[in-house]
Design an enzyme around this catalytic site. Structure first.
Site, PDB file in Angstrom:
ATOM      1  N   LYS A 137       0.559  -1.196   0.159  1.00  0.00           N
ATOM      2  CA  LYS A 137      -0.135   0.106  -0.020  1.00  0.00           C
ATOM      3  C   LYS A 137       1.019   1.301   0.120  1.00  0.00           C
ATOM      4  O   LYS A 137       1.892   1.412  -0.744  1.00  0.00           O
ATOM      5  CB  LYS A 137      -1.154   0.180   1.315  1.00  0.00           C
ATOM      6  CG  LYS A 137      -1.565  -1.144   1.438  1.00  0.00           C
ATOM      7  CD  LYS A 137      -3.068  -1.121   2.219  1.00  0.00           C
ATOM      8  CE  LYS A 137      -3.399  -2.741   2.263  1.00  0.00           C
ATOM      9  NZ  LYS A 137      -5.051  -2.248   3.065  1.00  0.00           N
TER      10      LYS A 137
ATOM     11  N   GLU B 191      -9.739  -0.899  -2.303  1.00  0.00           N
ATOM     12  CA  GLU B 191      -9.145   0.985  -1.657  1.00  0.00           C
ATOM     13  C   GLU B 191      -9.459   1.330  -2.791  1.00  0.00           C
ATOM     14  O   GLU B 191      -9.888   2.792  -2.684  1.00  0.00           O
ATOM     15  CB  GLU B 191      -8.559   0.316  -0.743  1.00  0.00           C
ATOM     16  CG  GLU B 191      -8.018   0.077   0.460  1.00  0.00           C
ATOM     17  CD  GLU B 191      -6.459  -0.172   0.830  1.00  0.00           C
ATOM     18  OE1 GLU B 191      -5.465   0.033   0.777  1.00  0.00           O
ATOM     19  OE2 GLU B 191      -7.139  -1.023   2.156  1.00  0.00           O
TER      20      GLU B 191
ATOM     21  N   GLU C 177     -10.705 -10.780  -1.342  1.00  0.00           N
ATOM     22  CA  GLU C 177     -10.631 -10.137  -0.566  1.00  0.00           C
ATOM     23  C   GLU C 177     -12.608  -9.241  -0.228  1.00  0.00           C
ATOM     24  O   GLU C 177     -12.638  -8.014  -0.476  1.00  0.00           O
ATOM     25  CB  GLU C 177      -9.995  -8.220  -0.152  1.00  0.00           C
ATOM     26  CG  GLU C 177      -8.545  -9.455  -1.426  1.00  0.00           C
ATOM     27  CD  GLU C 177      -7.942  -8.537  -1.256  1.00  0.00           C
ATOM     28  OE1 GLU C 177      -6.374  -8.900  -0.462  1.00  0.00           O
ATOM     29  OE2 GLU C 177      -7.600  -7.393  -1.419  1.00  0.00           O
TER      30      GLU C 177
ATOM     31  N   GLY D 222      -7.693  -4.896   6.570  1.00  0.00           N
ATOM     32  CA  GLY D 222      -7.023  -4.454   7.445  1.00  0.00           C
ATOM     33  C   GLY D 222      -8.045  -4.043   8.761  1.00  0.00           C
ATOM     34  O   GLY D 222      -7.773  -3.021   9.713  1.00  0.00           O
TER      35      GLY D 222
HETATM   36  C1  PEP Z   1      -5.066  -5.899   1.264  1.00  0.00           C
HETATM   37  O1  PEP Z   1      -5.311  -4.455   1.323  1.00  0.00           O
HETATM   38  O2  PEP Z   1      -5.099  -6.054  -0.329  1.00  0.00           O
HETATM   39  C2  PEP Z   1      -5.252  -6.608   2.516  1.00  0.00           C
HETATM   40  C3  PEP Z   1      -5.969  -7.581   2.455  1.00  0.00           C
HETATM   41  O3  PEP Z   1      -4.685  -5.461   3.759  1.00  0.00           O
HETATM   42  P1  PEP Z   1      -4.970  -6.785   5.237  1.00  0.00           P
HETATM   43  O4  PEP Z   1      -4.331  -8.041   5.446  1.00  0.00           O
HETATM   44  O5  PEP Z   1      -4.036  -5.442   6.174  1.00  0.00           O
HETATM   45  O6  PEP Z   1      -5.948  -6.828   5.632  1.00  0.00           O
END
Ligand code: PEP
Length: 252
Positions: A11, A95, A165, A171
């Site tokens: 990120k 995001e 996801e 997060g």
């Molecule tokens: C991501 O940003 O793709 C993600 C899965 O973040 P995290 O592992 O922090 O949940």
């Protein structure tokens, strides 16, 4: 047999020096039986590419524009990612969809452009908490997958990566249970079997992302349709990321 992939999404973190140090540590500790990919911020891609030279570790952009070049201030093209040494690109991360207005159509255009430039897209899909609670998970994920892959050949689909996801798990420290993840992964594979044929669906690697940590990767990877992970927070430290890369061998 689908080869597992563990990808780290850094990120908007890491200076160039910090990125080089992290890439070096991951590179030294990465094992040969899992594909490892790192996605540093654009500013560190060139430096990390130098660190990864000669290794099997892949390098990913976190986003790109679909055009090769042009008057698009602030954007980076697939040709530029390729030129700097990228092998992969993350597309349609939640995001980007939520904060930057990325649409299914935009993700589809970028997916085609990435493939045309020899980059492996990591196409992210996933439902919000409201969508899950409204029993709309499958409908949302099916729409996102269908639009991203529409128009691609079976061979192209077989070669790319899809990352499931759930937005509520990113997060937040709240991971999907292995059963919840498996249910959606199996659904995606079934959908792709219908749209692009059984061989493409069997070859397609589907990653899970959302608060993946060293202590939950084993149970997730034990699921039949989970082929790897897209890791955010836990990819920012070599120790935790390498623990995920070296998930228990008995579930391989
Ligand atoms: C991501 O940003 O793709 C993600 C899965 O973040 P995290 O592992 O922090 O949940």
């Amino acid at each position: 047999m689908r080869r597992p992939v563990i990808a780290g999404n850094w990120k908007m973190f890491k200076t160039v020096a910090q990125a080089e140090a992290l890439a070096e540590a991951v590179c030294q500790g990465a094992s040969g039986d899992v594909d490892v990919v790192m996605a540093p911020p654009f500013t560190a891609l060139s430096a990390v590419a130098q660190v990864l030279k000669g290794s099997r570790v892949g390098l990913a952009g976190q986003n790109m524009h679909h055009e090769t070049e042009g008057a698009f201030t602030g954007e980076v093209s697939p040709a530029m990612l390729k030129d700097v040494g990228c092998s992969h690109v993350i597309l349609g991360h939640s995001e980007r969809r939520q904060l930057f207005g990325e649409t299914d159509e935009g993700v589809a255009r970028k997916t085609g452009a990435a493939l045309a430039h020899g980059l492996t897209p990591i196409v992210c899909v996933g439902e919000t908490l409201a969508e899950r609670e409204g029993a709309r998970t499958m409908e949302v994920v099916e729409r996102q997958v269908e639009r991203a892959l529409r128009g691609l050949s079976a061979d192209q689909v077989a070669a790319l990566l899809v990352a499931y996801e759930p937005v509520w798990a990113i997060g937040t420290g709240r991971t999907a249970t292995p059963d919840q993840a498996q249910e959606v992964h199996a659904f995606i594979r079934k959908h792709v079997s219908g749209s692009h044929g059984a061989p493409a669906a069997a070859a397609l690697r589907i990653l899970y992302g959302g608060s993946v940590k060293p202590d939950n990767i084993g149970a997730l990877m034990a699921q039949a349709d989970l082929d790897g992970a897209l890791v955010g927070g836990a990819s920012l430290e070599a120790f935790s990321f390498l623990k995920i890369v070296h998930y228990p061998p008995d579930v391989r």
